[in-house]
Write a protein that holds these residues in place. Sequence first.
Motif, PDB file in Angstrom:
ATOM      1  N   ILE A  63       0.553  -1.276   0.137  1.00 22.42           N
ATOM      2  CA  ILE A  63      -0.048   0.089  -0.107  1.00 22.42           C
ATOM      3  C   ILE A  63       0.856   1.175  -0.089  1.00 22.42           C
ATOM      4  CG2 ILE A  63      -1.747   1.284   1.280  1.00 22.42           C
ATOM      5  CD1 ILE A  63      -2.943  -1.432   2.266  1.00 22.42           C
ATOM      6  N   LEU A  64       1.829   1.272   0.775  1.00 22.96           N
ATOM      7  CA  LEU A  64       2.999   2.451   0.820  1.00 22.96           C
ATOM      8  C   LEU A  64       3.638   2.629  -0.474  1.00 22.96           C
ATOM      9  CD1 LEU A  64       4.149   4.438   2.629  1.00 22.96           C
ATOM     10  CD2 LEU A  64       5.881   3.055   3.281  1.00 22.96           C
ATOM     11  N   LEU A  65       3.981   1.480  -1.076  1.00 23.08           N
ATOM     12  CA  LEU A  65       4.375   1.566  -2.454  1.00 23.08           C
ATOM     13  C   LEU A  65       3.536   2.320  -3.376  1.00 23.08           C
ATOM     14  CD1 LEU A  65       6.250  -1.731  -2.699  1.00 23.08           C
ATOM     15  CD2 LEU A  65       7.330   0.345  -3.050  1.00 23.08           C
ATOM     16  N   ASP A  66       2.197   1.646  -3.502  1.00 23.79           N
ATOM     17  CA  ASP A  66       1.257   2.218  -4.088  1.00 23.79           C
ATOM     18  C   ASP A  66       0.880   3.595  -3.868  1.00 23.79           C
ATOM     19  OD1 ASP A  66      -0.632   2.152  -6.381  1.00 23.79           O
ATOM     20  OD2 ASP A  66      -1.959   0.914  -5.417  1.00 23.79           O
ATOM     21  N   ILE A  67       0.700   4.042  -2.712  1.00 21.00           N
ATOM     22  CA  ILE A  67       0.534   5.389  -2.268  1.00 21.00           C
ATOM     23  C   ILE A  67       1.212   6.501  -2.894  1.00 21.00           C
ATOM     24  CG2 ILE A  67       0.396   6.903  -0.192  1.00 21.00           C
ATOM     25  CD1 ILE A  67      -1.032   5.005   1.172  1.00 21.00           C
ATOM     26  N   GLY A  68       2.685   6.067  -2.681  1.00 19.20           N
ATOM     27  CA  GLY A  68       3.750   6.901  -3.282  1.00 19.20           C
ATOM     28  C   GLY A  68       3.807   7.203  -4.347  1.00 19.20           C
ATOM     29  N   LEU A  69       3.806   6.285  -5.309  1.00 23.29           N
ATOM     30  CA  LEU A  69       3.691   6.357  -6.803  1.00 23.29           C
ATOM     31  C   LEU A  69       2.472   7.043  -7.257  1.00 23.29           C
ATOM     32  CD1 LEU A  69       5.206   3.136  -8.178  1.00 23.29           C
ATOM     33  CD2 LEU A  69       6.306   5.143  -7.990  1.00 23.29           C
ATOM     34  N   ALA A  70       1.230   6.694  -6.580  1.00 16.65           N
ATOM     35  CA  ALA A  70       0.090   7.412  -7.072  1.00 16.65           C
ATOM     36  C   ALA A  70      -0.014   8.812  -6.636  1.00 16.65           C
ATOM     37  CB  ALA A  70      -1.160   6.745  -6.445  1.00 16.65           C
ATOM     38  N   ALA A  71       0.214   9.370  -5.366  1.00 15.73           N
ATOM     39  CA  ALA A  71       0.524  10.794  -5.249  1.00 15.73           C
ATOM     40  C   ALA A  71       1.545  11.354  -6.050  1.00 15.73           C
ATOM     41  CB  ALA A  71       1.230  10.742  -3.804  1.00 15.73           C
ATOM     42  N   LEU A 134      12.102   7.013  -1.796  1.00 11.04           N
ATOM     43  CA  LEU A 134      13.112   6.074  -1.657  1.00 11.04           C
ATOM     44  C   LEU A 134      13.588   6.068  -0.220  1.00 11.04           C
ATOM     45  CD1 LEU A 134      14.899   6.052  -4.981  1.00 11.04           C
ATOM     46  CD2 LEU A 134      13.309   4.410  -4.214  1.00 11.04           C
ATOM     47  N   LEU A 135      13.580   7.259   0.283  1.00  4.62           N
ATOM     48  CA  LEU A 135      14.161   7.117   1.884  1.00  4.62           C
ATOM     49  C   LEU A 135      13.087   6.755   2.823  1.00  4.62           C
ATOM     50  CD1 LEU A 135      15.563  10.719   1.700  1.00  4.62           C
ATOM     51  CD2 LEU A 135      16.985   8.564   1.887  1.00  4.62           C
ATOM     52  N   VAL A 136      11.821   7.068   2.387  1.00  3.47           N
ATOM     53  CA  VAL A 136      10.757   6.540   3.529  1.00  3.47           C
ATOM     54  C   VAL A 136      10.842   5.219   3.380  1.00  3.47           C
ATOM     55  CG1 VAL A 136       8.203   6.576   3.571  1.00  3.47           C
ATOM     56  CG2 VAL A 136       9.409   8.755   3.276  1.00  3.47           C
ATOM     57  N   LEU A 137      11.042   4.540   1.895  1.00  2.85           N
ATOM     58  CA  LEU A 137      10.850   3.094   1.880  1.00  2.85           C
ATOM     59  C   LEU A 137      12.083   2.531   2.560  1.00  2.85           C
ATOM     60  CD1 LEU A 137       9.781   2.695  -1.866  1.00  2.85           C
ATOM     61  CD2 LEU A 137       8.272   2.344   0.164  1.00  2.85           C
ATOM     62  N   LEU A 138      13.243   3.104   2.618  1.00  3.76           N
ATOM     63  CA  LEU A 138      14.256   2.441   3.126  1.00  3.76           C
ATOM     64  C   LEU A 138      14.325   2.658   4.592  1.00  3.76           C
ATOM     65  CD1 LEU A 138      17.226   3.866   0.912  1.00  3.76           C
ATOM     66  CD2 LEU A 138      16.402   1.517   0.992  1.00  3.76           C
ATOM     67  N   PHE A 139      13.911   3.631   5.010  1.00  2.78           N
ATOM     68  CA  PHE A 139      13.613   3.663   6.488  1.00  2.78           C
ATOM     69  C   PHE A 139      12.280   2.874   7.211  1.00  2.78           C
ATOM     70  CE2 PHE A 139      11.533   5.790  10.453  1.00  2.78           C
ATOM     71  CZ  PHE A 139      12.529   6.030  11.008  1.00  2.78           C
ATOM     72  N   ASN A 140      11.532   2.602   6.299  1.00  2.09           N
ATOM     73  CA  ASN A 140      10.486   1.427   7.038  1.00  2.09           C
ATOM     74  C   ASN A 140      10.913   0.150   6.298  1.00  2.09           C
ATOM     75  OD1 ASN A 140       8.167   3.149   8.224  1.00  2.09           O
ATOM     76  ND2 ASN A 140       8.821   4.558   6.427  1.00  2.09           N
ATOM     77  N   GLN A 141      11.799  -0.111   5.909  1.00  5.96           N
ATOM     78  CA  GLN A 141      12.370  -1.278   5.555  1.00  5.96           C
ATOM     79  C   GLN A 141      11.591  -2.215   4.521  1.00  5.96           C
ATOM     80  OE1 GLN A 141      13.161  -3.495   9.245  1.00  5.96           O
ATOM     81  NE2 GLN A 141      15.187  -2.415   9.466  1.00  5.96           N
ATOM     82  N   VAL A 142      10.868  -1.623   3.536  1.00  6.73           N
ATOM     83  CA  VAL A 142       9.950  -2.070   2.662  1.00  6.73           C
ATOM     84  C   VAL A 142      10.780  -2.518   1.395  1.00  6.73           C
ATOM     85  CG1 VAL A 142       8.244  -1.420   0.873  1.00  6.73           C
ATOM     86  CG2 VAL A 142       8.189  -0.217   3.360  1.00  6.73           C
ATOM     87  N   SER A 143      10.504  -3.709   1.156  1.00  7.72           N
ATOM     88  CA  SER A 143      11.405  -4.493   0.002  1.00  7.72           C
ATOM     89  C   SER A 143      10.601  -3.769  -1.228  1.00  7.72           C
ATOM     90  CB  SER A 143      10.894  -5.946  -0.310  1.00  7.72           C
ATOM     91  OG  SER A 143      11.219  -6.499   1.162  1.00  7.72           O
ATOM     92  N   PHE A 144      11.551  -3.520  -2.335  1.00  6.32           N
ATOM     93  CA  PHE A 144      11.291  -2.785  -3.673  1.00  6.32           C
ATOM     94  C   PHE A 144      12.396  -3.167  -4.587  1.00  6.32           C
ATOM     95  CE2 PHE A 144      13.630   0.365  -1.248  1.00  6.32           C
ATOM     96  CZ  PHE A 144      14.216   1.015  -2.127  1.00  6.32           C
TER      97      PHE A 144
END
Length: 271
Positions: A63-71, A134-144
């Motif tokens: 959802i976070l991945l989706d929200i970021g790109l959608a925003a 990308l910083l938010v994804l890395l901070f939250n340890q999201v795989s991408f």
Amino acid sequence: MNIDDNQPTKFDSMLGRILVIASHVFREVIRDRVLYLIGLFAILLVGSAGFLPQVAAGTQDKILLDIGLAAMGIIGLIVAIFIGTGLVNKEIEKRTVLVLIAKPVSPAEFIVGKHIGLSAILAVLLISMSAIYLLVLLFNQVSFSFLSILSAVFYLWLELSLITAVAILLGVFTSSLIATLLTFAVYLMGHLSPDIVKLGRLAKNPTLEIVTQGIYLILPDLSRLDLKNQAVYGLSLLPDNQTLFLNFIYGIVYIVLLLAIATLIFSRRQF
């Protein structure tokens, strides 16, 4: 007779005028505080990252991945449409276009310079938002997949650049309000055009099928430039290189065609 190598050529002069117009657009949009949207994006993304684990445990990464790109897409679309439709129209309404026409600036240079300037703003916006993303994804340890996200953002920029060309074209011969509504309609129809063709085939009505095929051929197929689903759900799954290249050429050709039509209409307008 010797020709001075340092003497600017006709192409150099034309390129110089285009870049002057583009830099003017860039500075003007910056003064409108459009970069504040980057701060809005950061607040939205950081807030979502903190809120999602409480309501979507187990799926918050997707959802976070989706929200970021959608925003990023929504913010870029707002800039492309609302600023793009006024780039030429505002000059016409304020009669400042008369000053530009009096100078050695051709209609093509004027239109292309406006487009390049706003496309540069969109590039700055997307690069800045991508860095925060990308910083938010890395901070939250999201795989991408970095390559998938990079590709999705690049093709998003190409899509927004195409929408900017649509906005400029419509802004040349309509009011800003009508151009805004029509550009937004083109954006929606462009993403739905493959489904519209399928609907025409399912209806088994020859007339409706011809109409839907015509809509598909006239309107840009923006689904070709949409790689968000691959970046979010497919991780490293991307179309093959040939498909990516053909879609890139499709976007560039469409932009050139739209700007050429806008130039033709603009050159025939009476001021």
